[in-house]
Design a protein around this motif. Structure first.
Motif, short mmCIF file in Angstrom:
data_model
loop_
_atom_site.label_atom_id
_atom_site.label_comp_id
_atom_site.label_asym_id
_atom_site.label_seq_id
_atom_site.Cartn_x
_atom_site.Cartn_y
_atom_site.Cartn_z
N ALA A 71 -0.02 13.25 6.00
CA ALA A 71 -0.40 11.88 5.66
C ALA A 71 0.84 11.03 5.38
N VAL A 72 1.81 11.61 4.66
CA VAL A 72 3.06 10.89 4.38
C VAL A 72 3.78 10.58 5.68
N ARG A 73 3.81 11.56 6.57
CA ARG A 73 4.47 11.35 7.88
C ARG A 73 3.80 10.23 8.66
N LEU A 74 2.47 10.24 8.68
CA LEU A 74 1.74 9.21 9.42
C LEU A 74 2.00 7.82 8.84
N ARG A 75 2.07 7.73 7.52
CA ARG A 75 2.34 6.43 6.89
C ARG A 75 3.76 5.95 7.18
N HIS A 76 4.68 6.88 7.29
CA HIS A 76 6.04 6.49 7.63
C HIS A 76 6.09 5.93 9.05
N VAL A 83 -4.98 5.47 4.62
CA VAL A 83 -5.05 6.93 4.43
C VAL A 83 -5.73 7.24 3.11
N VAL A 84 -6.72 8.13 3.16
CA VAL A 84 -7.37 8.63 1.95
C VAL A 84 -7.23 10.15 1.93
N VAL A 85 -6.64 10.65 0.86
CA VAL A 85 -6.42 12.08 0.70
C VAL A 85 -7.45 12.64 -0.28
N LEU A 86 -8.05 13.77 0.11
CA LEU A 86 -9.01 14.46 -0.75
C LEU A 86 -8.39 15.77 -1.20
N SER A 87 -8.48 16.06 -2.48
CA SER A 87 -7.82 17.27 -2.99
C SER A 87 -8.63 17.89 -4.12
N GLN A 88 -8.39 19.19 -4.32
CA GLN A 88 -8.97 19.87 -5.48
C GLN A 88 -8.00 19.87 -6.65
N TYR A 89 -6.77 19.42 -6.41
CA TYR A 89 -5.76 19.40 -7.45
C TYR A 89 -4.74 18.32 -7.11
N VAL A 90 -3.84 18.06 -8.04
CA VAL A 90 -2.85 16.99 -7.86
C VAL A 90 -1.53 17.59 -7.40
N ARG A 91 -0.94 16.99 -6.37
CA ARG A 91 0.40 17.32 -5.92
C ARG A 91 1.29 16.11 -6.19
N SER A 101 4.59 4.69 0.11
CA SER A 101 4.85 4.45 1.53
C SER A 101 4.31 3.09 1.97
N GLY A 102 4.89 2.57 3.04
CA GLY A 102 4.45 1.27 3.53
C GLY A 102 4.63 0.21 2.47
N ASP A 103 3.60 -0.57 2.27
CA ASP A 103 3.67 -1.62 1.25
C ASP A 103 2.89 -1.21 -0.01
N GLY A 104 2.54 0.07 -0.10
CA GLY A 104 1.80 0.56 -1.26
C GLY A 104 0.32 0.26 -1.22
N GLN A 105 -0.14 -0.33 -0.13
CA GLN A 105 -1.56 -0.66 0.02
C GLN A 105 -2.21 0.27 1.04
N ARG A 106 -3.56 0.20 1.08
CA ARG A 106 -4.35 0.99 2.02
C ARG A 106 -4.14 2.50 1.83
N VAL A 107 -4.15 2.93 0.56
CA VAL A 107 -3.96 4.33 0.23
C VAL A 107 -4.99 4.75 -0.82
N GLY A 108 -5.53 5.97 -0.65
CA GLY A 108 -6.41 6.53 -1.65
C GLY A 108 -6.07 7.99 -1.90
N TYR A 109 -6.16 8.42 -3.15
CA TYR A 109 -5.97 9.83 -3.52
C TYR A 109 -7.10 10.18 -4.47
N LEU A 110 -8.05 10.97 -3.97
CA LEU A 110 -9.25 11.31 -4.72
C LEU A 110 -9.34 12.80 -4.95
N LEU A 111 -9.80 13.19 -6.13
CA LEU A 111 -10.04 14.59 -6.42
C LEU A 111 -11.50 14.92 -6.06
N LYS A 112 -11.66 15.95 -5.23
CA LYS A 112 -12.98 16.27 -4.70
C LYS A 112 -14.03 16.46 -5.78
N ASP A 113 -13.67 17.19 -6.82
CA ASP A 113 -14.66 17.52 -7.85
C ASP A 113 -15.12 16.31 -8.63
N ARG A 114 -14.38 15.19 -8.52
CA ARG A 114 -14.73 13.99 -9.28
C ARG A 114 -15.44 12.95 -8.42
#
Length: 224
Positions: A71-76, A83-91, A101-114
């Motif tokens: 996802a980071v590569r694609l944004r670069h 880009v929206v990232v789904l995770s079970q934990y935080v990296r 990345s980019g202008d800091g917009q159009r990004v999401g980072y969501l934890l699956k369990d929440r």
């Protein structure tokens, strides 16, 4: 009529991937590719030029953070890509890089369990595509903690190497302890010094400064 939002989805679990495809279709998205690994994600995004990428963090082959790194590569390559990232934990490391990345917009980072409401999830996707940034509060807490910790940028192996440096060990001794080559230890040490912003100078010992940073962070104290 609302414009079609074209989505590339990356999720290694077949059942969850198919379920997400159905969910996205239900809420008006068009999934143009659904893939199961990070390499396929990068290839599909290059071929399809989607409006939105939704990806899991842990992907084959190592099931660590391949999806997030992709996802980071694609944004670069395309800073305007949502880009929206789904995770079970935080990296925290790559999460910070993705959010910056980019202008800091159009990004999401969501934890699956929440994620407890599919309609709200779909609304978040639309919000990100429209230019918003949506980050789970738990991710925010980790990122704030990371900014206070000078060692937060180090990988797990780099922390191991730094802990052994703090014991006064040479590179050769560290290599024996970690069962790696001395050259590999040298690379880790160079990376540690760079990440701790310790450029070479004539009047300071960077290994000593790195140890001071390690001890100052509390990492060298005993814990349960």
């Amino acid at each position: 009529m609302s414009p079609v939002t074209r989505v590339v989805l990356a999720e290694d679990g077949v059942l969850l991937r198919e379920g997400l495809v159905g969910l996205l279709d239900r809420f008006g998205f068009t999934v143009v590719a659904a893939v199961g690994d990070a390499d396929a994600l990068v290839a599909a995004a290059a071929e399809q030029q989607p409006d939105l990428v939704v990806t899991d963090v842990r992907m084959p082959p190592d099931f660590t953070d391949e999806g997030l790194r992709a996802a980071v590569r694609l944004r670069h390559d395309r800073p305007e890509l949502a880009v929206v990232v789904l995770s079970q934990y935080v990296r925290p490391g790559y999460a910070a890089e993705l959010l910056e990345s980019g202008d800091g917009q159009r990004v999401g980072y969501l934890l699956k369990d929440r994620v407890v409401d599919v309609a709200e999830f779909a609304a978040v996707l639309h919000q990100v595509v429209a230019g918003g940034t949506v980050v789970d509060p738990e991710v925010v807490r980790h990122l704030l903690r990371r900014r206070r910790d000078p060692l937060a940028r180090l990988s797990v192996r780099e922390r191991d190497v730094l802990a052994l440096i703090a014991e006064g060990r040479s590179n050769a001794s560290i290599a024996r302890a970690l069962v790696v080559s001395e050259a590999a230890v040298g690379k880790h040490v160079g990376s540690i010094l760079a990440k701790l912003d310790l450029p070479p100078t004539e009047d300071t010992n960077r290994r000593v400064l790195a140890v001071l940073a390690y001890l100052g962070s509390g990492a060298g104290s005993s814990a349960d």
